[in-house]
Scaffold this motif. Structure first.
Motif, short mmCIF file in Angstrom:
data_model
loop_
_atom_site.label_atom_id
_atom_site.label_comp_id
_atom_site.label_asym_id
_atom_site.label_seq_id
_atom_site.Cartn_x
_atom_site.Cartn_y
_atom_site.Cartn_z
N ASP A 19 82.89 60.32 36.61
CA ASP A 19 82.12 60.59 37.83
C ASP A 19 80.62 60.58 37.54
OD1 ASP A 19 84.46 60.83 39.28
OD2 ASP A 19 84.52 63.02 39.15
N LEU A 20 80.21 61.16 36.42
CA LEU A 20 78.79 61.15 36.05
C LEU A 20 78.29 59.73 35.82
CD1 LEU A 20 78.68 64.24 33.67
CD2 LEU A 20 77.52 64.02 35.89
N PHE A 21 79.12 58.91 35.18
CA PHE A 21 78.74 57.52 34.95
C PHE A 21 78.58 56.78 36.28
CE2 PHE A 21 79.99 53.06 34.40
CZ PHE A 21 78.98 52.66 33.52
N GLU A 22 79.51 57.01 37.19
CA GLU A 22 79.43 56.35 38.50
C GLU A 22 78.19 56.79 39.28
OE1 GLU A 22 83.16 56.96 40.48
OE2 GLU A 22 84.27 55.79 38.98
N ILE A 23 77.85 58.09 39.18
CA ILE A 23 76.64 58.58 39.84
C ILE A 23 75.41 57.93 39.22
CG2 ILE A 23 75.16 60.62 40.12
CD1 ILE A 23 77.76 62.24 40.52
N GLN A 24 75.40 57.83 37.89
CA GLN A 24 74.27 57.19 37.21
C GLN A 24 74.13 55.74 37.68
OE1 GLN A 24 74.77 56.72 33.01
NE2 GLN A 24 72.74 55.86 32.70
N SER A 25 75.24 55.03 37.76
CA SER A 25 75.20 53.62 38.19
C SER A 25 74.72 53.50 39.63
CB SER A 25 76.60 52.99 38.07
OG SER A 25 77.02 52.99 36.75
N THR A 26 75.18 54.40 40.48
CA THR A 26 74.78 54.37 41.89
C THR A 26 73.28 54.67 42.03
OG1 THR A 26 76.99 55.08 42.53
CG2 THR A 26 75.25 55.32 44.17
N VAL A 27 72.80 55.66 41.28
CA VAL A 27 71.38 56.00 41.35
C VAL A 27 70.54 54.85 40.80
CG1 VAL A 27 69.61 57.54 40.38
CG2 VAL A 27 71.72 58.49 41.32
N HIS A 28 71.01 54.23 39.72
CA HIS A 28 70.26 53.13 39.11
C HIS A 28 70.14 51.94 40.07
CE1 HIS A 28 68.59 50.65 35.97
NE2 HIS A 28 69.51 49.73 36.19
N SER A 29 71.20 51.69 40.81
CA SER A 29 71.17 50.54 41.72
C SER A 29 70.98 50.99 43.18
CB SER A 29 72.48 49.75 41.59
OG SER A 29 73.58 50.56 41.95
N TYR A 30 70.29 52.11 43.37
CA TYR A 30 70.09 52.67 44.71
C TYR A 30 69.30 51.70 45.58
CZ TYR A 30 69.29 56.30 48.20
OH TYR A 30 69.28 57.03 49.35
N LEU A 31 69.86 51.39 46.75
CA LEU A 31 69.24 50.41 47.64
C LEU A 31 68.67 51.04 48.90
CD1 LEU A 31 72.02 47.68 47.39
CD2 LEU A 31 69.84 47.76 46.16
N GLY A 32 68.65 52.33 48.96
CA GLY A 32 68.12 53.00 50.14
C GLY A 32 69.22 53.67 50.92
N PRO A 33 69.04 53.75 52.23
CA PRO A 33 69.98 54.48 53.08
C PRO A 33 71.42 53.99 52.98
CG PRO A 33 68.01 53.91 54.32
CD PRO A 33 67.90 53.25 52.98
N GLU A 34 71.63 52.70 52.73
CA GLU A 34 73.01 52.20 52.66
C GLU A 34 73.75 52.72 51.42
OE1 GLU A 34 70.19 48.97 51.21
OE2 GLU A 34 70.34 50.11 53.06
N SER A 35 73.02 53.13 50.38
CA SER A 35 73.66 53.67 49.18
C SER A 35 73.85 55.19 49.28
CB SER A 35 72.80 53.37 47.95
OG SER A 35 72.69 51.98 47.75
N ARG A 36 73.23 55.79 50.28
CA ARG A 36 73.27 57.24 50.41
C ARG A 36 74.69 57.76 50.57
NH1 ARG A 36 73.70 60.74 54.44
NH2 ARG A 36 72.72 62.76 54.25
#
Length: 144
Positions: A19-36
């Motif tokens: 889960d931490l890895f997935e959060i890190q990946s999501t934050v790294h590739s954050y695209l704005g409101p659609e990634s929220r």
């Protein structure tokens, strides 16, 4: 309550790490409101995983010495701590073995000297060295 297998706790720890890895990946590739929404879902999943881990691990009675926890917190390898501890115990054992051998040697020298200086005590010395009972002298008895 039945004991929880250690493998179950290990699986919960792996879930938290994933889960931490997935959060890190999501934050790294954050695209704005659609990634929220995806990030909120992953944080919620992490919270659930942590709760599962806490529930699973509460039944485990394994104790970890605080020294090892401090060692790891300092970024050091716990295997090195174990190796150093084993080496310390080995040195202590060697020292005690040396003392034991020195006392055995002293016992042998002392017994030989007593036999030579006081031949009348030879039987007592032999009995003591063989592990026989030791007679004590009572203060009220007469010495002959």
């Amino acid at each position: 309550m039945a004991p929880i297998p250690l493998e179950n706790v290990e699986d919960r720890i792996k879930d938290v790490i994933q889960d931490l890895f997935e959060i890190q990946s999501t934050v790294h590739s954050y695209l704005g409101p659609e990634s929220r929404d995806e990030l909120v879902h992953k944080v919620t999943q992490l919270s659930t995983s942590l709760a599962d881990l806490a529930r699973s691990s509460s039944a485990i009675t394994t104790q970890i010495p605080p020294e090892i926890i401090e060692y790891v917190d300092e970024g050091r390898n716990p295997d090195i701590y174990t190796r150093e501890f084993v080496e310390l115990v080995q040195r202590g054992n060697q020292e005690l073995k040396g003392k034991s051998e020195a006392f055995a040697s002293f016992r042998d020298v002392l017994s030989e000297e007593i036999r030579t200086a006081m031949p009348e005590l030879e039987n007592d010395v032999v009995r003591i060295l063989s592990g026989g009972p030791v007679e004590t002298v009572n203060e009220n008895s007469e010495l002959g």
